[in-house]
Scaffold this motif. Structure first.
Motif, PDB file in Angstrom:
ATOM      1  N   TRP A  41       6.613   7.971 -14.220  1.00 43.31           N
ATOM      2  CA  TRP A  41       7.487   7.562 -13.130  1.00 43.31           C
ATOM      3  C   TRP A  41       8.668   6.701 -13.574  1.00 43.31           C
ATOM      4  O   TRP A  41       9.767   6.841 -13.020  1.00 43.31           O
ATOM      5  N   ASP A  73      -2.377  -0.032   3.550  1.00 40.91           N
ATOM      6  CA  ASP A  73      -1.063   0.051   4.211  1.00 40.91           C
ATOM      7  C   ASP A  73      -0.195  -1.171   3.905  1.00 40.91           C
ATOM      8  O   ASP A  73       1.031  -1.059   3.818  1.00 40.91           O
ATOM      9  N   GLN A  76       1.229  -0.640   0.441  1.00 39.93           N
ATOM     10  CA  GLN A  76       2.255   0.400   0.492  1.00 39.93           C
ATOM     11  C   GLN A  76       3.520  -0.084   1.185  1.00 39.93           C
ATOM     12  O   GLN A  76       4.626   0.312   0.812  1.00 39.93           O
ATOM     13  N   GLU A  99      12.890   5.254  -3.990  1.00 42.60           N
ATOM     14  CA  GLU A  99      12.324   6.567  -3.680  1.00 42.60           C
ATOM     15  C   GLU A  99      11.268   6.962  -4.705  1.00 42.60           C
ATOM     16  O   GLU A  99      10.261   7.582  -4.372  1.00 42.60           O
ATOM     17  N   ARG A 102       8.081   5.210  -3.865  1.00 38.67           N
ATOM     18  CA  ARG A 102       7.403   5.885  -2.744  1.00 38.67           C
ATOM     19  C   ARG A 102       6.701   7.156  -3.206  1.00 38.67           C
ATOM     20  O   ARG A 102       5.594   7.465  -2.753  1.00 38.67           O
ATOM     21  N   ALA A 103       7.334   7.904  -4.096  1.00 30.81           N
ATOM     22  CA  ALA A 103       6.690   9.118  -4.627  1.00 30.81           C
ATOM     23  C   ALA A 103       5.450   8.755  -5.424  1.00 30.81           C
ATOM     24  O   ALA A 103       4.416   9.451  -5.330  1.00 30.81           O
ATOM     25  N   ILE A 105       3.543   6.119  -4.962  1.00 30.64           N
ATOM     26  CA  ILE A 105       2.523   5.709  -3.989  1.00 30.64           C
ATOM     27  C   ILE A 105       1.809   6.935  -3.443  1.00 30.64           C
ATOM     28  O   ILE A 105       0.580   6.948  -3.313  1.00 30.64           O
ATOM     29  N   ALA A 106       2.577   7.962  -3.128  1.00 30.35           N
ATOM     30  CA  ALA A 106       1.987   9.178  -2.554  1.00 30.35           C
ATOM     31  C   ALA A 106       1.054   9.874  -3.550  1.00 30.35           C
ATOM     32  O   ALA A 106       0.125  10.579  -3.146  1.00 30.35           O
ATOM     33  N   ALA A 107       1.288   9.677  -4.839  1.00 29.74           N
ATOM     34  CA  ALA A 107       0.496  10.364  -5.872  1.00 29.74           C
ATOM     35  C   ALA A 107      -0.745   9.588  -6.288  1.00 29.74           C
ATOM     36  O   ALA A 107      -1.677  10.177  -6.844  1.00 29.74           O
TER      37      ALA A 107
END
Length: 111
Positions: A41, A73, A76, A99, A102-103, A105-107
């Protein structure tokens, strides 16, 4: 005029320290910090001390939400604002640091 007195601010800081973070949540924060160091990342990752700062910010977020425990939450919600300014996305990311956080976090799997 000040919104808080020095004493009120100190009391709030002490209340933040009392917010509970369960072991699975601590592991989640560690996983996120480790992900910043994975090379996938960001060019350089965050230190363990950054993880402590993220946890403290998440505890403050939980307190603002009138809870005495930290939820994923909360982590995040505070993570992009607390770490993005210290990170440079890998060259082929095609997005800014916020961004990219955030990507990431989603992974990363939730506890």
């Amino acid at each position: 005029p000040a919104l808080l007195t020095a004493g009120e601010l100190t009391a709030l800081q002490q209340r933040v320290l009392q917010v509970h973070a369960a072991e699975p949540l601590l592991n989640y924060v560690q996983d996120l910090i480790a992900a910043t160091r994975s090379g996938r990342w960001f060019l350089q990752g965050l230190s363990p001390r950054a993880g402590i700062a993220v946890l403290r910010a998440a505890k403050a977020q939980a307190l603002l939400d009138n809870r005495d425990y930290v939820a994923p939450d909360d982590v995040q919600a505070v993570l992009p604002q607390t770490i993005a300014h210290r990170l440079t996305p890998v060259g082929d990311a095609g997005r800014g640091a916020t961004e990219q956080v955030r990507a990431m976090i989603a992974a990363v799997l939730l506890p």
